[in-house]
Design a protein around this motif. Structure first.
Motif, mmCIF file in Angstrom:
data_model
loop_
_atom_site.group_PDB
_atom_site.id
_atom_site.type_symbol
_atom_site.label_atom_id
_atom_site.label_comp_id
_atom_site.label_asym_id
_atom_site.label_seq_id
_atom_site.Cartn_x
_atom_site.Cartn_y
_atom_site.Cartn_z
ATOM 1 N N GLY A 186 38.356 37.385 39.274
ATOM 2 C CA GLY A 186 37.885 37.795 40.598
ATOM 3 C C GLY A 186 36.592 38.570 40.475
ATOM 4 O O GLY A 186 35.976 38.619 39.396
ATOM 5 N N SER A 187 36.192 39.193 41.534
ATOM 6 C CA SER A 187 34.975 40.006 41.516
ATOM 7 C C SER A 187 35.139 41.164 42.487
ATOM 8 O O SER A 187 35.779 41.028 43.535
ATOM 9 N N GLY A 188 34.603 42.324 42.102
ATOM 10 C CA GLY A 188 34.680 43.494 42.965
ATOM 11 C C GLY A 188 33.775 43.348 44.174
ATOM 12 O O GLY A 188 32.627 42.906 44.052
ATOM 13 N N SER A 189 34.275 43.721 45.338
ATOM 14 C CA SER A 189 33.481 43.568 46.568
ATOM 15 C C SER A 189 32.274 44.503 46.574
ATOM 16 O O SER A 189 31.189 44.128 47.029
ATOM 17 N N TYR A 190 32.439 45.709 46.034
ATOM 18 C CA TYR A 190 31.352 46.683 46.058
ATOM 19 C C TYR A 190 30.343 46.431 44.944
ATOM 20 O O TYR A 190 29.120 46.420 45.182
ATOM 21 N N THR A 191 30.835 46.200 43.723
ATOM 22 C CA THR A 191 29.931 46.039 42.578
ATOM 23 C C THR A 191 29.545 44.591 42.319
ATOM 24 O O THR A 191 28.554 44.326 41.635
ATOM 25 N N ASP A 192 30.347 43.667 42.855
ATOM 26 C CA ASP A 192 30.142 42.232 42.616
ATOM 27 C C ASP A 192 30.216 41.896 41.121
ATOM 28 O O ASP A 192 29.636 40.916 40.669
ATOM 29 N N GLU A 193 30.973 42.711 40.373
ATOM 30 C CA GLU A 193 31.147 42.462 38.948
ATOM 31 C C GLU A 193 32.417 41.656 38.709
ATOM 32 O O GLU A 193 33.400 41.778 39.441
ATOM 33 N N ASP A 194 32.406 40.846 37.657
ATOM 34 C CA ASP A 194 33.575 40.045 37.313
ATOM 35 C C ASP A 194 34.743 40.949 36.906
ATOM 36 O O ASP A 194 34.566 41.933 36.168
ATOM 37 N N THR A 195 35.943 40.612 37.381
ATOM 38 C CA THR A 195 37.153 41.393 37.100
ATOM 39 C C THR A 195 38.316 40.445 36.827
ATOM 40 O O THR A 195 38.450 39.420 37.493
#
Length: 240
Positions: A186-195
């Motif tokens: 997934g990806s963080g909504s705030y950071t847009d980093e892969d998670t």
């Protein structure tokens, strides 16, 4: 108060009968549950036999209010049984049968068996002896079964959803806990980093160990736990 004591047995006889009644159930534990569980339970039953033999029965209740005796007695008995089950043993009797059925039936619990079994006994008690005795016994059994199911952590299922940026957390969980794990990216909504989003199901007994595993892999991981969920499928119950 005499009508609340309708079976009179010598103190020594109660302890011996308790041990004899548990022999076939201990055999069930040895062959169908685990040898370690059976040995631990044998020690508990042996201690029960000794104390039932040497501890005198009180001539009058500690409290004058019978309802209070039933509630407090049920809570104390349930806490004791629950901690024995959490430690990998039990007090014998229907707890052994309940443990066996809990392994075979995913949604079954030892407390549920206690309620069903005791309901039959108390129904007979109401017809043969005294309805009031049966009612107080039902109250005692209810509080005892509730405490057993709350304290017996191995019988409580929990789901864990883990959010981490470390790519090997799922494999460490699988190797360390021997539990199935599903993950997706997934990806963080705030950071847009892969998670990595990881999901698994464990018993409440395993939660602290799971937390430690995740923390060791990623101290910044975010974990959500949900308790008391129903599971349909191949979930291994590790009760003993």
């Amino acid at each position: 108060m005499d009508r609340f004591t309708f079976i009179h047995l010598p103190i020594s006889t109660v302890g011996i009968l308790n041990f004899l009644f548990n022999i076939p159930l201990l055999m069930l534990a040895w062959f169908k549950i685990s040898k370690k569980f059976c040995i631990n339970t044998l020690l508990c039953v042996g201690a029960q036999t000794i104390f039932l033999t040497i501890v005198p029965i009180l001539e009058k209740p500690i409290l004058d209010v019978i309802l209070a005796n039933a509630v407090i007695g049920g809570i104390i008995a349930g806490v004791g049984s629950g901690f024995m089950l959490r430690g990998g043993s039990c007090s014998g009797g229907i707890d052994i049968l309940g443990m066996y059925l809990s392994i075979k039936m995913p949604d079954f619990s030892i407390g549920k068996l206690a309620v069903v079994f005791n309901a039959c006994v108390y129904a007979a008690c109401a017809g043969l002896y005294d309805l009031e005795i049966a009612i107080y016994s039902i109250i005692y059994s209810y509080f005892m079964s509730q405490m057993v199911d709350k304290i017996h952590y191995q019988n409580i299922k929990m789901s864990a959803t883990i959010f981490t940026k470390v790519d090997h957390v799922d494999k460490v969980i699988t190797y360390s806990l021997r539990r199935g794990v599903t993950y997706w990216k997934g990806s963080g909504s705030y950071t847009d980093e892969d998670t990595y989003v990881i999901m698994t199901v464990v018993s409440k007994q395993e939660v602290n160990r799971l937390k430690q595993i995740v923390h060791d892999c990623d101290p910044k991981a975010f974990v959500i736990f949900n308790e008391g969920m129903n599971i349909d499928g191949n979930f291994e119950k590790r009760l003993a």
